[in-house]
Motif scaffolding. Structure first.
Motif, PDB file in Angstrom:
ATOM      1  N   SER A 139       0.846  -1.183   0.000  1.00 44.55           N
ATOM      2  CA  SER A 139       0.000   0.000   0.000  1.00 44.55           C
ATOM      3  C   SER A 139       0.889   1.242   0.000  1.00 44.55           C
ATOM      4  O   SER A 139       1.830   1.341   0.789  1.00 44.55           O
ATOM      5  CB  SER A 139      -0.904   0.002   1.234  1.00 44.55           C
ATOM      6  N   GLN A 175      -0.280   4.445   0.331  1.00 41.53           N
ATOM      7  CA  GLN A 175      -1.037   5.562   0.875  1.00 41.53           C
ATOM      8  C   GLN A 175      -0.440   5.960   2.216  1.00 41.53           C
ATOM      9  O   GLN A 175      -0.059   5.108   3.018  1.00 41.53           O
ATOM     10  CB  GLN A 175      -2.504   5.176   1.046  1.00 41.53           C
ATOM     11  N   GLY A 176      -0.369   7.254   2.440  1.00 43.99           N
ATOM     12  CA  GLY A 176       0.205   7.733   3.691  1.00 43.99           C
ATOM     13  C   GLY A 176       1.504   8.473   3.462  1.00 43.99           C
ATOM     14  O   GLY A 176       1.745   9.068   2.396  1.00 43.99           O
ATOM     15  N   TRP A 212       5.624   8.627   3.101  1.00 44.60           N
ATOM     16  CA  TRP A 212       6.725   7.799   2.614  1.00 44.60           C
ATOM     17  C   TRP A 212       7.750   7.514   3.713  1.00 44.60           C
ATOM     18  O   TRP A 212       8.193   6.378   3.896  1.00 44.60           O
ATOM     19  CB  TRP A 212       7.375   8.469   1.414  1.00 44.60           C
ATOM     20  N   GLY A 257      -5.960   2.830 -10.043  1.00 46.65           N
ATOM     21  CA  GLY A 257      -5.182   3.153  -8.854  1.00 46.65           C
ATOM     22  C   GLY A 257      -4.196   2.097  -8.419  1.00 46.65           C
ATOM     23  O   GLY A 257      -3.579   2.219  -7.353  1.00 46.65           O
ATOM     24  N   PHE A 283       4.163   6.613  -3.665  1.00 46.75           N
ATOM     25  CA  PHE A 283       3.751   7.513  -2.589  1.00 46.75           C
ATOM     26  C   PHE A 283       3.627   8.953  -3.076  1.00 46.75           C
ATOM     27  O   PHE A 283       2.855   9.734  -2.509  1.00 46.75           O
ATOM     28  CB  PHE A 283       4.751   7.440  -1.428  1.00 46.75           C
ATOM     29  N   PRO A 309      -0.739  10.718  -6.193  1.00 43.24           N
ATOM     30  CA  PRO A 309      -2.022  10.523  -5.498  1.00 43.24           C
ATOM     31  C   PRO A 309      -2.940   9.516  -6.184  1.00 43.24           C
ATOM     32  O   PRO A 309      -3.782   8.896  -5.521  1.00 43.24           O
ATOM     33  CB  PRO A 309      -2.640  11.929  -5.499  1.00 43.24           C
ATOM     34  N   GLU A 310      -2.802   9.356  -7.522  1.00 40.22           N
ATOM     35  CA  GLU A 310      -3.705   8.450  -8.237  1.00 40.22           C
ATOM     36  C   GLU A 310      -3.354   6.980  -8.026  1.00 40.22           C
ATOM     37  O   GLU A 310      -4.134   6.091  -8.392  1.00 40.22           O
ATOM     38  CB  GLU A 310      -3.695   8.774  -9.736  1.00 40.22           C
ATOM     39  N   HIS A 312      -2.554   3.926  -5.367  1.00 37.99           N
ATOM     40  CA  HIS A 312      -2.692   3.577  -3.951  1.00 37.99           C
ATOM     41  C   HIS A 312      -2.181   2.175  -3.617  1.00 37.99           C
ATOM     42  O   HIS A 312      -2.079   1.824  -2.441  1.00 37.99           O
ATOM     43  CB  HIS A 312      -4.156   3.695  -3.506  1.00 37.99           C
TER      44      HIS A 312
END
Length: 448
Positions: free
Chosen positions: A226, A228-229, A231, A339, A370, A373-374, A376
């Motif tokens: 994943s 997301q979040g 780095w 994504g 990371f 944004p597109e 995930h």
């Protein structure tokens, strides 16, 4: 003595031979009872299927449209005598491919389940077979589809070692139910590299609800990450301190030799040239030595060129290179959709192996994920390699699902499968990994 020990534990081999003989006898008995093998399309009379045909063969007799295996796809599913819906088995044509691709887009299916990818696979690995599909419709519109090919009287989803994932494409779980119908009852179904998810559970549950025997054999685990979040927080949480030190040290050592850059190409131009550059990097390494590189075999070369051309036309393809002063030291072929970035093929230059260029490439790809944004999720397809596991936040389980045909034939096939699995397990226990790799290299050289 070792010989005596093998003799004492040879039951799997004996049971396999006995089951195979019983299976052959059952097939002869079934054929004598039926007269001629046929496929029932739900009408009051059965028809004999057309003779085996080969695509691209001008001497092949023209196909008849009487058989449900060759008829054009219907706009409505047939009803069974009890009022249920029966999924027909139809020949895949351009019109069905258009519906299939639209369904895959609507349902968010992985790119490897779209017709463009599977047609490239068929052209490379099964050029003499026709692609069929079990289909389910609602109000005339396609609601579920499962591609299959016929092999030895059985239905098999089109898969091999180059298959990242395989399964049905469906709008919802309810649309999967009619896929397990009379065709599967009569011929059985083999689905390899099936994700262990809700769709698989639905197929297995539907098969067992019809009283069919089912086996599920684990095949592989594929890590995923994943992105997301934050780095920096990801590195602190996921990577060990020693791994982070190694990455920084190898980055400095390579940077001291020249400019180290990660470049990406959407290959709107010069697709084959750019792809060839990456595949040659793979062939220069250990995969080339063992005969498992893409360029080692004409079929795999054709497949990845065709599949990449399709992915580029669908705006899914990205080719990544880690370069040192413009020269590639690592390569990754990725497909991006909904994504998710799927890592299909990776390679590195053996001359720079001491610097871990493959690991550096993976590290940079995750860092780029990371920053976008597109994106995930990164799917590290293939086996559960240790270096992939270090960077992963999860794992995808895949298995082989076999639905056996109804009756004595299915029971005997299940026994044969159990004997084969027991024999394979015993052989793995008695051989070393090096000896198995030696056999794989010999088989690869024979195929070439």
């Amino acid at each position: 003595m070792r010989t005596g020990r093998f003799h004492e534990n040879s039951e799997p081999a004996n049971s396999l031979r006995a089951a195979a003989l019983r299976c052959q006898a059952a097939r002869i008995h079934d054929s004598s009872e039926r007269g001629e093998q046929h496929v029932n399309d739900g009408s009051s009379s059965a028809v004999q299927p057309p003779p085996a045909t080969h695509r691209n063969n001008p001497t092949t007799p023209s196909r008849t449209t009487n058989s449900p295996l060759e008829r054009p796809h219907p706009t409505q599913d047939a009803e069974t005598p009890d009022g249920g819906v029966e999924a027909p088995l139809v020949l895949v044509d351009e019109a069905l491919c258009a519906e299939w691709d639209e369904l895959a887009t609507r349902s968010g299916a992985a790119p490897f389940l779209r017709p463009g990818w599977i047609q490239a696979w068929m052209s490379a690995f099964e050029p003499r077979r026709a692609l069929h599909a079990l289909t389910v419709r609602r109000g005339g519109e396609l609601a579920a589809i499962l591609p299959v090919v016929r092999k030895g009287g059985s239905l098999h989803c089109p898969t091999n070692a180059e298959t990242p994932v395989m399964g049905p494409v469906a709008l919802d779980t309810a649309a999967l139910r009619p896929l397990i119908g009379s065709h599967v009852e009569r011929h059985g179904l083999t689905l390899r590299f099936s994700p262990e998810d809700g769709d698989q559970e639905a197929l297995i549950g539907n098969a067992r609800a019809r009283g069919l025997l089912v086996s599920v054999t684990p095949l592989r685990r594929s890590p995923c990450t994943s992105v997301q979040g934050n780095w920096e927080e990801f590195q602190e949480r996921t990577l060990t301190a020693s791994r982070r030190r190694d990455l920084r040290r190898n980055e400095r050592r390579l940077a001291a030799a020249g400019e180290l850059r990660l470049t990406s190409h959407d290959v709107s131009q010069d697709l084959l040239t750019t792809l060839q550059r990456g595949l040659e990097l793979e062939a220069a390494g250990w995969k080339g030595d063992e005969g498992t590189a893409v360029l080692s075999r004409p079929a795999t070369t054709s497949f990845y060129r065709s599949a990449s051309a399709w992915a580029a036309s669908a705006s899914l393809l990205r080719l990544y290179f880690l370069t040192l002063d413009g020269e590639p030291v690592a390569f990754s072929l990725n497909l991006e959709q909904n994504g998710t970035s799927y890592g299909v093929k990776t390679a590195y230059a053996p001359a720079h192996r001491a610097f871990g260029p493959g690991v550096l490439m993976l590290h940079r790809l995750i860092a780029e994920g990371f920053s976008r944004p597109e994106i995930h999720m990164l799917e590290h397809l293939g086996e559960d390699d240790p270096f992939k596991r270090e960077f992963s936040t999860g794992v995808r389980h895949q298995s082989c699902v076999r639905v056996f045909p109804r009756g004595a034939r299915g029971r005997l096939q299940q026994q044969v499968d159990r004997g084969r699995l027991a024999l394979t397990t015993e052989l793995r226990r008695r051989t070393t990994p090096e000896s198995r790799r030696t056999v794989q290299r010999m088989l690869a050289s024979v195929k070439r």
